[in-house]
Design an enzyme around this catalytic site. Structure first.
Site, PDB file in Angstrom:
ATOM      1  N   ASP A  90      30.749  49.706 -14.563  1.00  0.00           N
ATOM      2  CA  ASP A  90      32.423  49.921 -14.139  1.00  0.00           C
ATOM      3  C   ASP A  90      32.865  48.860 -13.262  1.00  0.00           C
ATOM      4  O   ASP A  90      31.953  48.643 -12.226  1.00  0.00           O
ATOM      5  CB  ASP A  90      32.253  51.900 -13.792  1.00  0.00           C
ATOM      6  CG  ASP A  90      31.297  52.112 -13.054  1.00  0.00           C
ATOM      7  OD1 ASP A  90      31.186  51.174 -11.719  1.00  0.00           O
ATOM      8  OD2 ASP A  90      31.064  53.401 -12.225  1.00  0.00           O
ATOM      9  N   PHE A  94      35.946  54.667  -9.748  1.00  0.00           N
ATOM     10  CA  PHE A  94      35.634  56.193  -9.322  1.00  0.00           C
ATOM     11  C   PHE A  94      35.299  56.603  -8.624  1.00  0.00           C
ATOM     12  O   PHE A  94      35.689  58.238  -7.922  1.00  0.00           O
ATOM     13  CB  PHE A  94      35.018  56.452 -10.574  1.00  0.00           C
ATOM     14  CG  PHE A  94      35.457  58.183 -11.333  1.00  0.00           C
ATOM     15  CD1 PHE A  94      36.342  58.887 -11.642  1.00  0.00           C
ATOM     16  CD2 PHE A  94      33.571  58.254 -11.261  1.00  0.00           C
ATOM     17  CE1 PHE A  94      35.625  60.161 -12.134  1.00  0.00           C
ATOM     18  CE2 PHE A  94      33.745  60.233 -11.189  1.00  0.00           C
ATOM     19  CZ  PHE A  94      34.419  60.340 -11.781  1.00  0.00           C
ATOM     20  N   GLN A 193      45.131  54.593 -18.200  1.00  0.00           N
ATOM     21  CA  GLN A 193      45.404  56.238 -17.336  1.00  0.00           C
ATOM     22  C   GLN A 193      46.406  56.883 -17.828  1.00  0.00           C
ATOM     23  O   GLN A 193      47.025  56.357 -18.638  1.00  0.00           O
ATOM     24  CB  GLN A 193      45.288  55.435 -16.157  1.00  0.00           C
ATOM     25  CG  GLN A 193      44.108  55.392 -15.044  1.00  0.00           C
ATOM     26  CD  GLN A 193      43.169  56.196 -15.336  1.00  0.00           C
ATOM     27  OE1 GLN A 193      43.264  57.711 -15.812  1.00  0.00           O
ATOM     28  NE2 GLN A 193      41.563  55.995 -15.026  1.00  0.00           N
ATOM     29  N   GLY A 220      40.104  58.787 -17.208  1.00  0.00           N
ATOM     30  CA  GLY A 220      41.040  60.226 -16.735  1.00  0.00           C
ATOM     31  C   GLY A 220      40.867  60.892 -17.364  1.00  0.00           C
ATOM     32  O   GLY A 220      41.848  61.892 -17.314  1.00  0.00           O
ATOM     33  N   ASP A 270      29.709  56.525 -22.972  1.00  0.00           N
ATOM     34  CA  ASP A 270      28.813  56.794 -21.771  1.00  0.00           C
ATOM     35  C   ASP A 270      28.546  58.238 -20.375  1.00  0.00           C
ATOM     36  O   ASP A 270      30.273  58.641 -21.090  1.00  0.00           O
ATOM     37  CB  ASP A 270      28.998  55.804 -20.364  1.00  0.00           C
ATOM     38  CG  ASP A 270      29.880  56.386 -19.312  1.00  0.00           C
ATOM     39  OD1 ASP A 270      29.638  56.627 -17.745  1.00  0.00           O
ATOM     40  OD2 ASP A 270      31.163  55.708 -19.402  1.00  0.00           O
ATOM     41  N   CYS A 313       8.323  65.170 -29.092  1.00  0.00           N
ATOM     42  CA  CYS A 313       9.020  65.673 -29.857  1.00  0.00           C
ATOM     43  C   CYS A 313       7.257  65.404 -30.971  1.00  0.00           C
ATOM     44  O   CYS A 313       7.000  66.630 -31.571  1.00  0.00           O
ATOM     45  CB  CYS A 313       9.770  66.034 -31.084  1.00  0.00           C
ATOM     46  SG  CYS A 313      11.610  66.558 -29.794  1.00  0.00           S
ATOM     47  N   HIS A 339      13.216  62.624 -25.113  1.00  0.00           N
ATOM     48  CA  HIS A 339      14.033  63.217 -26.382  1.00  0.00           C
ATOM     49  C   HIS A 339      15.223  63.452 -25.632  1.00  0.00           C
ATOM     50  O   HIS A 339      16.190  63.076 -26.999  1.00  0.00           O
ATOM     51  CB  HIS A 339      13.358  64.368 -25.937  1.00  0.00           C
ATOM     52  CG  HIS A 339      14.357  65.389 -26.142  1.00  0.00           C
ATOM     53  ND1 HIS A 339      13.920  65.593 -28.405  1.00  0.00           N
ATOM     54  CD2 HIS A 339      15.348  66.438 -26.845  1.00  0.00           C
ATOM     55  CE1 HIS A 339      14.910  66.337 -28.707  1.00  0.00           C
ATOM     56  NE2 HIS A 339      15.618  66.934 -28.045  1.00  0.00           N
TER      57      HIS A 339
END
Length: 376
Positions: A90, A94, A193, A220, A270, A313, A339
């Site tokens: 990124d 942010f 945005q 956003g 993400d 598992c 997991h």
């Protein structure tokens, strides 16, 4: 380099393939988040074993620590962290805007106090592009302002969202120019945005499309808005993104959000949710969520999900995971993370197959029914 093939569609759901400098990514895909160059509790070997194809790194945090000089001695982030597959970073925007009163925004960029040592720092579109070039990330994100949902305790107005979006558009042009000036051989994505306003989202997308980015992200969202607003904007923007480019929904979200995103044309996701929740004992399964700390699991010999093929598992009971969590063992966080990430990546695999077989809507209905059923 980025080459995107749209292999097939089913409604607005897309099955694609993204070829990048460090490998091929089959979409739709989820990208585990490795903020500091490490997906928390996971080794690169384990990420490979669960089927991760691409991970996300954080420009802002890697710039502060360990610093670009350290990464540069390894010729980029891939060798530094021991990951030979694609990486998306990124822009740092942010994180800077999340600093609140510690930062000052101007047309040139953002001045802020380092959260590490208080030093005065400056980040701009050009500097963000330079940092990401040094990191050598396969996908670079433009520097933008993430329009907050709330300003001073109330929803952002149309004028406030418009001012923010238009500055992000100007910064998109500067990001594109600097990316080209650096002759970066990787890919650059623009970020749509405009807050909760469809007309501003359209204006943002039109401006970004003129700059011909390699891919387009929806930013956003999942920033505090009601879920119905998030879905309204996603439903509006997703199908309008350029069809011949990959689509990325940033920072979202729950399994239900991922399925809804794919239904509206998103290819890439993400979110810290699967890893963060794992460390807090909140585990996702196809039949709802398990809070492993609860006393109900103290003597439960079953795996988390009898249909799950992950290492956790296949080898451990709910009772053991409950025990590890209650006593604070590191292994508990590791097994939980394995997991949760496996579940997210398996969900994406199942959606890819459903789109290929043109049964995505049937898959979506069954997914919702299974999740609503809850664990037993």
């Amino acid at each position: 380099m980025l080459n995107f093939e749209l292999l097939t569609t089913d409604g607005n759901a897309r099955r694609g393939r993204v070829t990048l400098n460090h490998g091929v990514v089959e979409t739709p895909i989820f990208m585990p988040v490795g903020t500091y160059g490490s997906v928390k509790a996971m080794s690169p070997l384990e990420l490979n074993e669960i089927g991760a194809q691409i991970i996300l790194g954080n420009t802002f945090h890697l710039w502060l620590r360990p610093g670009l000089d350290v990464v540069d001695t390894h010729a980029g982030l891939h060798k530094f962290i021991g990951w030979d597959k694609p990486i998306l970073t990124d822009s740092g925007g942010f994180q800077v805007f999340s600093l609140g009163e510690l930062r000052k925004i101007t047309e040139e960029g953002v001045t802020f106090a380092s959260p590490v040592n208080g030093d005065k720092l400056f980040l701009s579109p050009e500097i963000s592009m330079q940092i990401q070039r040094t990191l050598n990330s396969d996908i670079v994100m433009q520097f933008d302002e993430c329009t907050p949902y709330e300003i001073d305790g109330r929803p952002a107005t149309h004028d406030e969202a418009a001012r923010s979006m238009r500055m992000s558009l100007r910064w998109a042009k500067r990001s594109r120019d600097e990316f080209d000036h650096l002759a970066n051989p990787n890919a650059l994505f623009g970020i749509v945005q405009g807050g909760m306003f469809e007309d501003l989202r359209d204006e943002s997308l039109a401006g970004l499309s003129e700059l011909d980015f390699h891919g387009y992200a929806i930013g956003g969202l999942s920033v505090g808005e009601p879920k119905e607003d998030m879905m309204r904007v996603l439903e509006h923007v997703g199908p309008r993104l350029p069809a011949h480019k990959p689509h990325y929904l940033m920072g979202v979200g729950t399994p239900e959000d991922l399925v809804a995103g794919v239904a509206h044309g998103v290819d890439m996701f993400d979110c810290v949710m699967p890893t963060r929740n794992a460390r807090n004992g909140w585990l996702f399964t196809r039949f709802g969520d398990v809070k492993i700390r609860n006393a109900a699991h103290r003597n439960d010999p079953r795996p988390l999900d009898e249909q799950c093929g992950c290492y956790t598992c296949r080898n451990f009971s709910r009772a053991y995971l409950h025990h590890l969590h209650r006593v604070g063992e590191i292994l508990g966080a590791r097994l939980n993370t394995i997991h949760n990430l496996y579940y997210y990546l398996e969900l994406m695999r199942e959606m890819r197959t459903a789109i290929e077989e043109h049964r995505f809507e049937a898959f979506r209905r069954q997914f919702a029914e299974n999740r609503a059923r809850g664990t037993r």
